[in-house]
Design a protein around this motif. Structure first.
Motif, PDB file in Angstrom:
ATOM      1  N   UNK A   1      16.783 -11.652  10.592  1.00  0.00           N
ATOM      2  CA  UNK A   1      15.721 -12.685  10.283  1.00  0.00           C
ATOM      3  C   UNK A   1      16.391 -14.068  10.132  1.00  0.00           C
ATOM      4  N   UNK A   2      16.070 -14.810  10.650  1.00  0.00           N
ATOM      5  CA  UNK A   2      16.497 -16.325  10.605  1.00  0.00           C
ATOM      6  C   UNK A   2      15.226 -17.231   9.730  1.00  0.00           C
ATOM      7  N   UNK A   3      14.036 -16.805  10.087  1.00  0.00           N
ATOM      8  CA  UNK A   3      13.021 -17.305   9.413  1.00  0.00           C
ATOM      9  C   UNK A   3      11.989 -16.255   9.226  1.00  0.00           C
ATOM     10  N   UNK A   4      11.503 -16.040   7.796  1.00  0.00           N
ATOM     11  CA  UNK A   4      10.967 -15.133   7.170  1.00  0.00           C
ATOM     12  C   UNK A   4       9.660 -14.763   8.152  1.00  0.00           C
ATOM     13  N   UNK A   5       9.222 -13.382   8.162  1.00  0.00           N
ATOM     14  CA  UNK A   5       8.039 -13.060   9.118  1.00  0.00           C
ATOM     15  C   UNK A   5       7.708 -11.779   8.568  1.00  0.00           C
ATOM     16  N   UNK A   6       7.105 -11.018   9.713  1.00  0.00           N
ATOM     17  CA  UNK A   6       6.653  -9.767   9.475  1.00  0.00           C
ATOM     18  C   UNK A   6       6.537  -9.187  10.931  1.00  0.00           C
ATOM     19  N   UNK A   7       6.250  -7.852  11.124  1.00  0.00           N
ATOM     20  CA  UNK A   7       6.325  -7.144  12.455  1.00  0.00           C
ATOM     21  C   UNK A   7       6.043  -5.605  12.187  1.00  0.00           C
ATOM     22  N   UNK A   8       5.943  -4.813  13.371  1.00  0.00           N
ATOM     23  CA  UNK A   8       5.749  -3.562  13.256  1.00  0.00           C
ATOM     24  C   UNK A   8       7.228  -2.760  13.497  1.00  0.00           C
ATOM     25  N   UNK A   9       7.380  -1.963  12.932  1.00  0.00           N
ATOM     26  CA  UNK A   9       8.709  -0.927  12.850  1.00  0.00           C
ATOM     27  C   UNK A   9       8.426   0.309  13.702  1.00  0.00           C
ATOM     28  N   UNK A  10       9.340   0.956  14.415  1.00  0.00           N
ATOM     29  CA  UNK A  10       8.853   2.222  15.079  1.00  0.00           C
ATOM     30  C   UNK A  10      10.390   2.911  15.002  1.00  0.00           C
ATOM     31  N   UNK A  11      10.366   4.135  15.168  1.00  0.00           N
ATOM     32  CA  UNK A  11      11.766   4.630  15.138  1.00  0.00           C
ATOM     33  C   UNK A  11      12.118   4.665  16.431  1.00  0.00           C
ATOM     34  N   UNK A  12      13.522   4.467  16.574  1.00  0.00           N
ATOM     35  CA  UNK A  12      13.921   4.569  17.927  1.00  0.00           C
ATOM     36  C   UNK A  12      14.080   5.762  18.904  1.00  0.00           C
ATOM     37  N   UNK A  13      14.162   6.867  18.079  1.00  0.00           N
ATOM     38  CA  UNK A  13      14.019   7.822  19.012  1.00  0.00           C
ATOM     39  C   UNK A  13      12.650   8.124  19.751  1.00  0.00           C
ATOM     40  N   UNK A  14      11.522   8.023  18.731  1.00  0.00           N
ATOM     41  CA  UNK A  14      10.249   7.982  19.333  1.00  0.00           C
ATOM     42  C   UNK A  14       9.976   7.161  20.666  1.00  0.00           C
ATOM     43  N   UNK A  15      10.518   5.728  20.363  1.00  0.00           N
ATOM     44  CA  UNK A  15      10.381   4.836  21.539  1.00  0.00           C
ATOM     45  C   UNK A  15      11.065   5.320  22.867  1.00  0.00           C
ATOM     46  N   UNK A  16      12.348   5.790  22.450  1.00  0.00           N
ATOM     47  CA  UNK A  16      12.982   6.205  23.454  1.00  0.00           C
ATOM     48  C   UNK A  16      12.521   7.511  24.448  1.00  0.00           C
ATOM     49  N   UNK A  17      11.729   8.120  23.749  1.00  0.00           N
ATOM     50  CA  UNK A  17      11.078   9.451  24.373  1.00  0.00           C
ATOM     51  C   UNK A  17       9.944   8.868  25.269  1.00  0.00           C
ATOM     52  N   UNK A  18       9.348   7.814  24.628  1.00  0.00           N
ATOM     53  CA  UNK A  18       8.316   7.228  25.703  1.00  0.00           C
ATOM     54  C   UNK A  18       8.634   6.645  26.560  1.00  0.00           C
ATOM     55  N   UNK A  19       9.862   5.850  26.638  1.00  0.00           N
ATOM     56  CA  UNK A  19      10.217   5.424  27.775  1.00  0.00           C
ATOM     57  C   UNK A  19      10.604   6.264  28.818  1.00  0.00           C
ATOM     58  N   UNK A  20      11.333   7.520  28.158  1.00  0.00           N
ATOM     59  CA  UNK A  20      12.073   8.199  29.192  1.00  0.00           C
ATOM     60  C   UNK A  20      10.707   8.990  30.191  1.00  0.00           C
ATOM     61  N   UNK A  21       9.548   9.136  29.403  1.00  0.00           N
ATOM     62  CA  UNK A  21       8.469   9.892  30.323  1.00  0.00           C
ATOM     63  C   UNK A  21       7.365   8.875  30.889  1.00  0.00           C
ATOM     64  N   UNK A  22       7.522   7.605  31.030  1.00  0.00           N
ATOM     65  CA  UNK A  22       6.466   7.020  31.364  1.00  0.00           C
ATOM     66  C   UNK A  22       7.054   5.824  32.234  1.00  0.00           C
ATOM     67  N   UNK A  23       6.944   5.812  33.544  1.00  0.00           N
ATOM     68  CA  UNK A  23       7.412   4.771  34.423  1.00  0.00           C
ATOM     69  C   UNK A  23       7.006   3.143  34.164  1.00  0.00           C
ATOM     70  N   UNK A  24       5.607   3.181  33.934  1.00  0.00           N
ATOM     71  CA  UNK A  24       5.208   1.879  33.951  1.00  0.00           C
ATOM     72  C   UNK A  24       5.488   1.113  32.651  1.00  0.00           C
ATOM     73  N   UNK A  25       5.774   2.034  31.495  1.00  0.00           N
ATOM     74  CA  UNK A  25       6.092   1.709  30.284  1.00  0.00           C
ATOM     75  C   UNK A  25       7.573   1.101  30.365  1.00  0.00           C
ATOM     76  N   UNK A  26       8.292   2.044  31.004  1.00  0.00           N
ATOM     77  CA  UNK A  26       9.508   1.552  31.243  1.00  0.00           C
ATOM     78  C   UNK A  26       9.859   0.341  32.040  1.00  0.00           C
ATOM     79  N   UNK A  27       8.979   0.192  32.947  1.00  0.00           N
ATOM     80  CA  UNK A  27       9.207  -1.308  33.777  1.00  0.00           C
ATOM     81  C   UNK A  27       8.889  -2.365  32.878  1.00  0.00           C
ATOM     82  N   UNK A  28       7.902  -2.225  31.891  1.00  0.00           N
ATOM     83  CA  UNK A  28       7.444  -3.419  31.302  1.00  0.00           C
ATOM     84  C   UNK A  28       8.823  -3.730  30.199  1.00  0.00           C
ATOM     85  N   UNK A  29       9.388  -2.543  29.839  1.00  0.00           N
ATOM     86  CA  UNK A  29      10.574  -2.989  28.738  1.00  0.00           C
ATOM     87  C   UNK A  29      11.905  -3.347  29.344  1.00  0.00           C
TER      88      UNK A  29
END
Lengths: 240, 243
Positions: free
Chosen positions: A98-126
């Motif tokens: 972080x260069x300038x302080x802020x906030x955000x949403x954190x998610x486990x990488x493994x969960x994110x990876x699973x979602x991408x593997x199973x949804x082509x529309x989602x995959x396309x966006x990312x």
């Protein structure tokens, strides 16, 4: 935590279909992100990914012998950390903090990876998002090789301004010099020239953007192409 | 059209595929001659093919709207052109064209996308290649921002040497200037410096690599990371010259 998608500032999360967002929602945790907080360590697995809501993160490359570093990219609410995970890669040599302080949403990488593997529309966006990141890199390489420090500074200020809500960028000259890969004295000079043209007002530790159009004139062709492609592919405005 | 035989192909990504996955691509691969300056990816137009380079070298060039250009990446027989297709983007703002003549295998983007979407292992291979290509871009940002023309030239020569056969790079100083984003006269000066150190021998339209070790020393930290990651994740295809 029940957050309506319409309240989200992060553009990637906003761009999800309602069904996808519902899938993500239980796995998203809101976090504070202070300055210097490391989001991705070099050559170490990234267990979590961050979708920024506020603030600015810098991606820094270092040379093979660790002698030189330079900021190669940054992101704010239009992006996320660790795009290499979208590319099914475990490690990256680039560090993100972080260069300038802020906030955000954190998610486990493994969960994110699973979602991408199973949804082509989602995959396309990312995957499209990764493409916009690569265009940003290509244009940074172009800026560094073909444009003057003055022009590159204007470009950089525009890009940071795009990613924040305020016209005030809390940055020191020293930090700017580090980000541009030049000496501090060189940056100070260019800042004064931009001030002279009323594009910005620089006070201690702060740069206020006064005239975006003027900055765009200075930056010329070094700014704008990756931003337009982001808008085209993600469907949301990236420039202010 | 004869189906291509995997044992005969030279491209590193095609060779890295399992037999089964190679067979999915094989019926759609079309051999093509790639003369110098042949454009493989045009800007802002849908890209109809990926090209598996078999020999020669392609350059990826970033272009601003004012027509400022600089080379940002290289693709030789370790890679494919049109990586944005693996990212499900139909077009890009970077142009790719042949810098050193050679040959390749064209694959229609529809077949490429279909096989990637249906096979996670194939997708992983190509996305990891995209990652190594992204690292080339990162290192170009670093090199252009923090290293001298001399060091960048050494880096550049090493990267080209990695990707083509033999030690002869058939390139003019003018072309090098365009690639590095500097004046031809600046290039000539640095070529002469490298010759003085016996790292290379430059004759009309050709640069012969004589001393790779010396070039590695000069390039220092701005060379090597993308190649190292390719070796780590895909194969030691690029590293074969270094050994």
């Amino acid at each position: 935590m029940v957050i309506p998608q319409s309240n989200i500032s992060n553009k990637l999360l906003s761009a999800l279909s309602p069904a996808s967002f519902d899938q993500f929602r239980p796995h998203l945790k809101w976090v504070d992100l202070p300055v210097k907080n490391v989001l991705v360590s070099a050559d170490e697995p990234a267990e979590d990914i961050y979708f920024l809501e506020r603030g600015l993160a810098s991606v820094v490359a270092r040379s093979g012998n660790d002698d030189e570093t330079i900021e190669i990219a940054h992101f704010g609410r239009e992006g996320m950390s660790a795009p290499h995970l979208i590319l099914m890669t475990d490690l990256t040599p680039n560090k993100t903090f972080m260069q300038l302080a802020g906030s955000g949403f954190v998610m486990r990488s493994a969960v994110f990876g699973d979602f991408l593997a199973n949804d082509i529309t989602l995959r396309r966006l990312f995957l499209n998002y990764v493409h916009t990141c690569e265009l940003q890199l290509a244009h940074s390489a172009l800026a560094n090789g073909r444009y003057s420090v003055y022009e590159r500074l204007a470009r950089w200020l525009l890009m940071v301004h795009d990613r924040l809500d305020s016209d005030d960028l809390p940055l020191t000259h020293e930090f700017l010099a580090l980000m541009l890969g030049v000496r501090r004295s060189g940056v100070t000079e260019q800042i004064h020239i931009l001030e002279g043209g009323n594009a910005i007002k620089a006070t201690r530790g702060n740069i206020r953007i006064l005239d975006r159009e003027r900055l765009k004139d200075v930056a010329g062709g070094s700014y704008g192409v990756p931003e337009r492609e982001y808008e085209r592919l993600i469907g949301l405005q990236c420039m202010r | 059209m004869l189906a291509v035989n995997q044992s005969k192909v030279r491209n590193g990504l095609l060779r890295a595929l399992s037999e089964e996955h190679f067979a999915e691509f094989a019926p759609h691969l079309e051999p093509i001659d790639l003369p110098i300056r042949h454009v493989l990816v045009e800007i802002n137009q849908p890209t109809p093919y990926v090209c598996f380079i078999e020999s020669g070298l392609a350059s990826v060039v970033a272009t601003s709207e004012e027509d400022e250009t600089i080379e940002v990446g290289h693709i030789g027989r370790e890679g494919i052109t049109g990586v944005h297709l693996a990212l499900m983007a139909e077009q890009t703002t970077n142009r790719t064209f042949m810098q050193v003549a050679g040959s390749g295998l064209l694959l229609p983007s529809s077949a490429f996308s279909r096989v990637l979407n249906e096979n996670i292992a194939v997708r992983k291979l190509f996305l990891r290649y995209v990652q190594t290509f992204g690292l080339q871009l990162s290192q170009s940002v670093l090199a252009n921002g923090r290293y001298s023309v001399y060091e960048r030239l050494a880096r550049w020569l090493l990267m080209v040497h990695d990707r083509i056969d033999g030690d002869d790079l058939p390139l003019t100083h003018e072309f090098l200037g365009i690639m590095l984003g500097v004046r031809r006269s600046g290039v000539t000066e640095h070529i002469h410096m490298l010759e003085g150190k016996r790292a290379i021998k430059a004759t009309r339209g050709n640069i012969r690599i004589l001393d790779r070790e010396l070039l590695l020393e000069i390039a220092g930290g701005c060379y090597g990371i993308p190649e190292r990651e390719y070796q780590r994740m895909i194969s030691n295809y690029i590293a074969s010259k270094a050994d």
